[in-house]
Design a protein around this motif. Structure first.
Motif, short mmCIF file in Angstrom:
data_model
loop_
_atom_site.label_atom_id
_atom_site.label_comp_id
_atom_site.label_asym_id
_atom_site.label_seq_id
_atom_site.Cartn_x
_atom_site.Cartn_y
_atom_site.Cartn_z
N VAL A 168 0.94 -1.20 0.03
CA VAL A 168 -0.07 0.05 -0.05
C VAL A 168 0.86 1.32 -0.03
CG1 VAL A 168 -1.81 1.28 1.28
CG2 VAL A 168 -1.83 -1.22 1.28
N GLY A 169 0.63 2.06 -0.92
CA GLY A 169 1.47 3.31 -1.06
C GLY A 169 2.72 3.33 -1.92
N GLY A 170 3.18 1.84 -2.52
CA GLY A 170 4.10 1.75 -3.54
C GLY A 170 5.43 2.13 -2.90
N ARG A 171 5.81 2.06 -1.80
CA ARG A 171 7.12 2.54 -1.11
C ARG A 171 8.25 1.56 -1.22
NH1 ARG A 171 4.25 6.38 -1.76
NH2 ARG A 171 3.49 8.00 0.07
N GLY A 172 7.78 0.51 -1.47
CA GLY A 172 8.79 -0.62 -0.94
C GLY A 172 10.22 -0.58 -1.71
N MET A 173 10.21 -0.77 -3.05
CA MET A 173 11.38 -0.94 -3.82
C MET A 173 11.91 0.71 -3.84
SD MET A 173 11.91 -1.77 -7.92
CE MET A 173 11.02 -0.05 -8.46
N ASN A 174 11.13 1.48 -3.86
CA ASN A 174 11.71 2.79 -3.83
C ASN A 174 12.58 3.25 -2.54
OD1 ASN A 174 10.46 4.35 -6.34
ND2 ASN A 174 8.72 2.90 -5.44
N VAL A 229 -6.56 0.92 7.52
CA VAL A 229 -7.75 1.59 6.81
C VAL A 229 -8.37 0.86 5.86
CG1 VAL A 229 -8.44 3.65 5.52
CG2 VAL A 229 -7.12 3.83 7.90
N ILE A 230 -7.72 0.31 4.60
CA ILE A 230 -8.49 -0.32 3.55
C ILE A 230 -8.96 -1.84 3.72
CG2 ILE A 230 -7.13 1.12 1.86
CD1 ILE A 230 -5.46 -1.56 1.41
N ALA A 231 -8.30 -2.20 4.87
CA ALA A 231 -8.56 -3.56 5.45
C ALA A 231 -9.96 -3.60 6.04
CB ALA A 231 -7.74 -4.24 6.33
N ALA A 232 -10.19 -2.72 7.07
CA ALA A 232 -11.50 -2.40 7.80
C ALA A 232 -11.67 -1.04 7.79
CB ALA A 232 -11.52 -3.44 9.24
N PRO A 233 -12.31 -0.25 7.23
CA PRO A 233 -12.54 1.05 6.98
C PRO A 233 -13.47 1.72 7.98
CG PRO A 233 -13.34 0.30 5.11
CD PRO A 233 -12.69 -0.74 5.68
N PRO A 234 -13.12 2.27 9.10
CA PRO A 234 -14.02 2.84 10.14
C PRO A 234 -15.12 3.68 9.34
CG PRO A 234 -11.86 3.84 10.28
CD PRO A 234 -11.66 2.93 9.15
N VAL A 259 12.56 5.16 7.60
CA VAL A 259 12.13 3.76 7.60
C VAL A 259 10.94 3.34 8.42
CG1 VAL A 259 12.93 1.47 8.19
CG2 VAL A 259 14.12 2.59 6.66
N ARG A 260 11.20 3.98 9.83
CA ARG A 260 10.16 3.85 10.85
C ARG A 260 8.84 4.55 10.40
NH1 ARG A 260 14.27 5.00 15.64
NH2 ARG A 260 14.77 2.77 16.04
N ARG A 261 8.98 5.76 9.78
CA ARG A 261 7.95 6.56 9.53
C ARG A 261 7.05 5.64 8.24
NH1 ARG A 261 7.57 12.61 7.08
NH2 ARG A 261 5.78 12.41 6.19
N VAL A 262 7.76 5.46 7.21
CA VAL A 262 7.06 4.45 6.32
C VAL A 262 6.31 3.33 6.62
CG1 VAL A 262 7.51 3.21 4.16
CG2 VAL A 262 8.54 5.39 4.33
N LEU A 263 7.02 2.64 7.78
CA LEU A 263 6.33 1.71 8.18
C LEU A 263 5.08 1.80 9.04
CD1 LEU A 263 9.03 -0.05 7.50
CD2 LEU A 263 8.60 -1.53 9.43
N LYS A 264 5.21 2.97 9.72
CA LYS A 264 4.04 3.57 10.60
C LYS A 264 3.10 4.02 9.71
CE LYS A 264 2.50 7.13 14.03
NZ LYS A 264 3.14 8.09 14.62
N ASP A 265 3.36 4.67 8.54
CA ASP A 265 2.21 5.17 7.83
C ASP A 265 1.71 4.16 6.84
OD1 ASP A 265 2.74 7.79 8.23
OD2 ASP A 265 4.00 8.29 6.55
N THR A 266 2.37 3.09 6.28
CA THR A 266 1.77 1.88 5.36
C THR A 266 1.00 1.00 6.38
OG1 THR A 266 4.16 0.74 5.54
CG2 THR A 266 3.42 2.11 3.74
N ARG A 267 1.19 0.96 7.67
CA ARG A 267 0.44 0.02 8.44
C ARG A 267 -0.82 0.60 8.85
NH1 ARG A 267 0.78 -4.49 12.35
NH2 ARG A 267 -1.58 -4.36 12.99
N ARG A 268 -0.89 2.06 8.83
CA ARG A 268 -2.23 2.66 9.20
C ARG A 268 -2.72 2.80 7.80
NH1 ARG A 268 0.00 7.31 10.10
NH2 ARG A 268 -0.31 8.15 8.27
N MET A 269 -2.42 3.10 6.65
CA MET A 269 -3.09 2.80 5.37
C MET A 269 -3.60 1.52 5.25
SD MET A 269 -1.21 5.32 2.75
CE MET A 269 0.62 4.49 2.88
N THR A 270 -2.78 0.38 5.55
CA THR A 270 -3.40 -1.06 5.29
C THR A 270 -4.43 -1.24 6.00
OG1 THR A 270 -1.18 -1.48 4.76
CG2 THR A 270 -2.49 -3.39 5.27
#
Length: 370
Positions: free
Chosen positions: A278-284, A326-331, A313-324
């Protein structure tokens, strides 16, 4: 630290290759080894999206020009809820010369870098695995061909199951994620808008659950990817597909190495951090690691690598976890925001620019040499 002379890169995926390119253009002659027999299959490449910062980094070597010539540019995104379009986003307001996401199969990106390296007397040593390393402060690396290599700098870019990381004893922190992902590369019955990505958030009542995104790969091909238990569930309700050329299911984790460096040994890419697509950050994110290390080493500042990269790295993991999540179970409150607030907010120029720059990861710290 002084500027290293002998550089050994373990792993010849996109991150290891980018490291070799960046070291070579800065005057080094790195050695790069890989346990595998060759590059990623172009027809089965998991990473597709190339972000502006990556294009800016690779411009100095001339590789960006070749990437742009072969890839497709995504400049818009449409957000839907249970198939109903809610609003659109454009990347054009972003303050960057590459105000788009470039899509190109990872295998093709790798081959372009391999060709560039070969023209400069650097050849990937395939079927040559890292075995062990003695003394992280004066590395001597044992390879599967029986050779022992002395190095001033060793980069472990050998993936999530990094033998380098495990051998030097750096803990791997984090956890797995309960949702499953699926992807399908497809051929369409008719032409599509190659410049527009589409994301459809599926609620429990409106569809199969989770979310599905379409990333165009030109006017007749594309990739669907999202949270779904199977390819059939991922593509449920989607029409106009003539053929599926590749499909895969995979799970994800959110983990990162406790440290990114130990002595003269460094970690980058999936060897250092993994998260959802989610967010397409990995390879980049991994390519940015590689470029930072090459830059710092060129100035004898490689000891700064961990403090430069670990916060991002920590920020990207935090952001992608939050986005994931959200899309898995949107409030419900988010669904209300998507329905009623975002269609109005995205009419404001400063909101459009902010969203565009977040989408392109320009809100992260940028390389100081660009």
């Amino acid at each position: 630290m002084t500027r290293p002379e002998r550089v050994l890169i373990v792993g010849a995926g996109p991150v290891g290759l980018a490291a070799a390119v960046e070291f070579r253009r800065r005057g080094f002659h790195p050695r790069i080894v890989d346990a595998g027999g060759g590059s990623t299959d172009e027809a089965q490449s998991r990473a597709l999206g190339i972000l502006p910062t990556t294009l800016d980094i690779l411009a100095a070597s001339g590789i960006t020009e070749r990437l742009l010539a072969e890839g497709s540019r995504i400049e818009n995104a449409e957000i839907s809820l249970d198939g109903k379009r809610l609003f659109g986003i454009s990347t054009k307001p972003a303050r960057t010369r590459h105000n788009f996401i470039l899509t190109l199969p990872q295998g093709r990106t790798e081959r372009l870098m391999i060709e560039w390296l070969a023209a400069r007397d650097i050849a990937v040593e395939w079927n040559t695995a890292f075995v062990s390393l003695a003394d992280t402060h004066a590395p001597r690396v044992r390879l599967s061909n029986g050779e022992t290599v002395g190095a001033d700098l060793v980069l472990g870019a050998d993936g999530v199951h990094s033998a380098v990381r495990e051998d030097i004893g750096i803990p791997w922190n984090g956890e797995g994620y309960p949702a499953e992902f699926a992807l399908a590369d497809v051929v369409f019955e008719s032409r599509i808008d190659a410049a527009t990505a589409r994301a459809n958030l599926r609620t429990a009542n409106g569809g199969a659950g989770g979310a599905v995104a379409l990333l165009p790969l030109g006017e007749t091909k594309g990739r669907y990817v999202g949270i779904a238990p199977s390819t059939a569930a991922l593509l449920a309700g989607i029409e106009g597909i003539a053929a599926i050329t590749w499909e895969s299911r995979f799970s994800v984790s959110f983990r990162h190495a406790e440290r990114l460096a130990k002595g003269r040994v460094f970690l980058a890419g999936d060897a250092a951090h993994v998260h959802s697509p989610v967010g397409g950050r990995g390879m980049n994110l991994g390519i940015w690691d590689a470029a930072w290390l090459a830059f710092l080493a060129s100035e004898g500042r490689q000891s700064e690598y961990e403090m430069r990269r670990l916060p991002s790295v920590r920020r990207v993991l935090k952001d992608t976890r939050r986005m994931t999540d959200v899309i898995a179970a949107p409030p419900q409150r988010l669904l209300s925001v998507l329905r009623y607030v975002m269609p109005l907010a995205t009419r404001l120029p400063f909101v459009r620019r902010m969203i565009a720059e977040q989408l392109l990861a320009l809100d992260l710290p940028q390389p100081e040499w660009l």
